[in-house]
Write a protein that holds these residues in place. Structure first.
Motif, PDB file in Angstrom:
ATOM      1  N   GLY A 167       0.919  -1.385   0.012  1.00 57.82           N
ATOM      2  CA  GLY A 167       0.005   0.069   0.105  1.00 57.82           C
ATOM      3  C   GLY A 167       0.771   1.237  -0.021  1.00 57.82           C
ATOM      4  N   GLN A 168       1.973   1.351  -0.714  1.00 52.59           N
ATOM      5  CA  GLN A 168       2.862   2.270  -0.568  1.00 52.59           C
ATOM      6  C   GLN A 168       3.252   2.863  -2.114  1.00 52.59           C
ATOM      7  N   GLY A 169       3.874   3.714  -2.094  1.00 46.63           N
ATOM      8  CA  GLY A 169       4.662   4.067  -3.583  1.00 46.63           C
ATOM      9  C   GLY A 169       6.011   3.673  -3.322  1.00 46.63           C
ATOM     10  N   VAL A 170       6.798   3.409  -4.606  1.00 52.45           N
ATOM     11  CA  VAL A 170       8.011   2.912  -4.282  1.00 52.45           C
ATOM     12  C   VAL A 170       9.035   3.799  -3.774  1.00 52.45           C
ATOM     13  N   THR A 171       8.778   5.040  -3.688  1.00 58.67           N
ATOM     14  CA  THR A 171       9.766   5.989  -3.133  1.00 58.67           C
ATOM     15  C   THR A 171       9.574   6.183  -1.753  1.00 58.67           C
ATOM     16  N   GLU A 172       8.339   5.660  -0.963  1.00 59.35           N
ATOM     17  CA  GLU A 172       8.437   5.342   0.272  1.00 59.35           C
ATOM     18  C   GLU A 172       8.839   3.863   0.695  1.00 59.35           C
ATOM     19  N   TYR A 173       8.634   2.876  -0.062  1.00 61.98           N
ATOM     20  CA  TYR A 173       8.996   1.482   0.335  1.00 61.98           C
ATOM     21  C   TYR A 173      10.494   1.341   0.430  1.00 61.98           C
ATOM     22  N   ALA A 174      10.963   1.892  -0.625  1.00 61.40           N
ATOM     23  CA  ALA A 174      12.401   1.594  -0.928  1.00 61.40           C
ATOM     24  C   ALA A 174      13.100   3.172  -1.333  1.00 61.40           C
ATOM     25  N   PRO A 175      13.180   4.149  -0.440  1.00 61.70           N
ATOM     26  CA  PRO A 175      13.414   5.483  -0.989  1.00 61.70           C
ATOM     27  C   PRO A 175      14.836   5.295  -1.606  1.00 61.70           C
ATOM     28  N   LYS A 176      15.789   4.872  -1.376  1.00 60.04           N
ATOM     29  CA  LYS A 176      17.074   4.754  -1.800  1.00 60.04           C
ATOM     30  C   LYS A 176      17.417   3.820  -3.027  1.00 60.04           C
ATOM     31  N   GLY A 177      16.266   3.091  -3.183  1.00 60.41           N
ATOM     32  CA  GLY A 177      16.624   2.033  -4.341  1.00 60.41           C
ATOM     33  C   GLY A 177      16.440   2.611  -5.645  1.00 60.41           C
ATOM     34  N   GLN A 178      16.897   1.796  -6.548  1.00 59.68           N
ATOM     35  CA  GLN A 178      16.838   2.216  -8.221  1.00 59.68           C
ATOM     36  C   GLN A 178      15.566   2.378  -8.769  1.00 59.68           C
ATOM     37  N   ALA A 179      14.678   1.791  -8.095  1.00 61.62           N
ATOM     38  CA  ALA A 179      13.120   1.875  -8.515  1.00 61.62           C
ATOM     39  C   ALA A 179      12.634   3.435  -8.196  1.00 61.62           C
ATOM     40  N   ALA A 180      13.125   3.585  -7.053  1.00 64.55           N
ATOM     41  CA  ALA A 180      12.614   4.953  -6.536  1.00 64.55           C
ATOM     42  C   ALA A 180      13.170   5.956  -7.223  1.00 64.55           C
ATOM     43  N   ALA A 181      14.491   5.920  -7.707  1.00 65.90           N
ATOM     44  CA  ALA A 181      15.297   6.845  -8.489  1.00 65.90           C
ATOM     45  C   ALA A 181      14.515   7.145  -9.866  1.00 65.90           C
ATOM     46  N   GLU A 182      14.165   5.829 -10.381  1.00 67.98           N
ATOM     47  CA  GLU A 182      13.361   5.895 -11.778  1.00 67.98           C
ATOM     48  C   GLU A 182      12.178   6.603 -11.654  1.00 67.98           C
ATOM     49  N   ILE A 183      11.305   6.557 -10.460  1.00 65.28           N
ATOM     50  CA  ILE A 183      10.089   7.033 -10.543  1.00 65.28           C
ATOM     51  C   ILE A 183      10.241   8.918 -10.275  1.00 65.28           C
ATOM     52  N   ARG A 184      11.192   8.866  -9.303  1.00 66.56           N
ATOM     53  CA  ARG A 184      11.453  10.389  -9.329  1.00 66.56           C
ATOM     54  C   ARG A 184      11.794  11.176 -10.413  1.00 66.56           C
ATOM     55  N   GLU A 185      12.719  10.300 -11.340  1.00 58.82           N
ATOM     56  CA  GLU A 185      13.160  11.080 -12.625  1.00 58.82           C
ATOM     57  C   GLU A 185      11.889  11.060 -13.530  1.00 58.82           C
ATOM     58  N   LEU A 186      10.912   9.891 -13.435  1.00 63.87           N
ATOM     59  CA  LEU A 186       9.687  10.097 -14.508  1.00 63.87           C
ATOM     60  C   LEU A 186       8.626  11.121 -13.806  1.00 63.87           C
ATOM     61  N   TRP A 187       8.602  11.387 -12.623  1.00 66.62           N
ATOM     62  CA  TRP A 187       7.787  12.268 -12.142  1.00 66.62           C
ATOM     63  C   TRP A 187       8.313  13.840 -12.637  1.00 66.62           C
ATOM     64  N   ALA A 188       9.777  13.640 -12.561  1.00 70.75           N
ATOM     65  CA  ALA A 188      10.427  15.080 -12.766  1.00 70.75           C
ATOM     66  C   ALA A 188      10.008  15.501 -14.399  1.00 70.75           C
TER      67      ALA A 188
END
Length: 212
Positions: free
Chosen positions: A180-201
């Motif tokens: 029930g989380q976003g990947v930037t909450e679940y694993a904020p330092k992971g590669q998936a989180a970095a991808e989603i932050r870049e995609l949101w930007a």
């Protein structure tokens, strides 16, 4: 209020997973976000029900209210800066309304020939409607840059905007959704989180430009 619609007339492309993680990432970046589940399968709504955090807001719009989608969006515009619409993997009236009402449409697809063929009706509808859109190459294998995904990326870039970056098939996406989380909450330092932050930007820049 900007409206980002995730749409493609095919199931299994990862629209709901992208929608949830983008909604969370946008909220962390300062947006006030409402996510709309327009799919009868209710995947995004199920994620919202399992979520402990109060944001983003998650709203289900049933099929019988298809004609009211515009009114629903106008009704929440004063409370939210961003709406994310998660549509069904099929051509139906509410999906078409979501495309028409979006500031920007994201068209997720996997680097496979069936997905490449399946996006044609969606892209044609977006072009006919004069809507701004971008492709999200999703669930790519780790060596995507030297494989089929790179070839597909080149082809998609020639058809329209290609979102950055490619989104890879990583366990964090599915594990975050299950929690029930976003990947930037679940694993904020992971590669998936970095991808989603870049995609949101990328989405944020495109939506701002489109909304001018």
């Amino acid at each position: 209020m900007r409206v980002v619609t995730l749409v493609t007339q095919k199931g299994g492309t990862g629209k709901s997973t992208l929608a949830t993680s983008l909604a969370v990432a946008a909220g962390q970046a300062g947006e006030t976000v409402v996510a709309f589940d327009l799919d009868p399968q209710g995947t995004l709504a199920a994620w919202g029900n399992s979520r402990q955090a109060e944001t983003p807001a998650v709203v289900t719009v049933p099929a019988e209210r298809t004609g009211e989608l515009g009114a629903v969006l106008r009704g929440v515009a004063g409370r939210f800066s961003l709406a994310i619409l998660d549509t069904a993997g099929a051509d139906n009236p509410i999906t078409r309304a979501a495309m028409e009402l979006g500031t920007l449409a994201l068209v997720p697809l996997r680097p496979t020939r069936p997905d490449g063929l399946a996006i044609k009706p969606t892209v044609e509808a977006l072009i006919r409607g004069g809507r701004s859109f971008g492709f999200v190459l999703n669930q790519c294998t780790p060596n995507a840059r030297s494989s089929r995904a790179a070839e597909m990326a080149a082809g998609l870039a020639s058809l329209g905007l290609l979102a950055e970056p490619m989104i890879h098939a990583r366990a964090d996406y599915q594990d975050a959704f299950a929690a029930g989380q976003g990947v930037t909450e679940y694993a904020p330092k992971g590669q998936a989180a970095a991808e989603i932050r870049e995609l949101w930007a990328w989405v944020n820049r495109q939506a701002k430009e489109t909304g001018k």
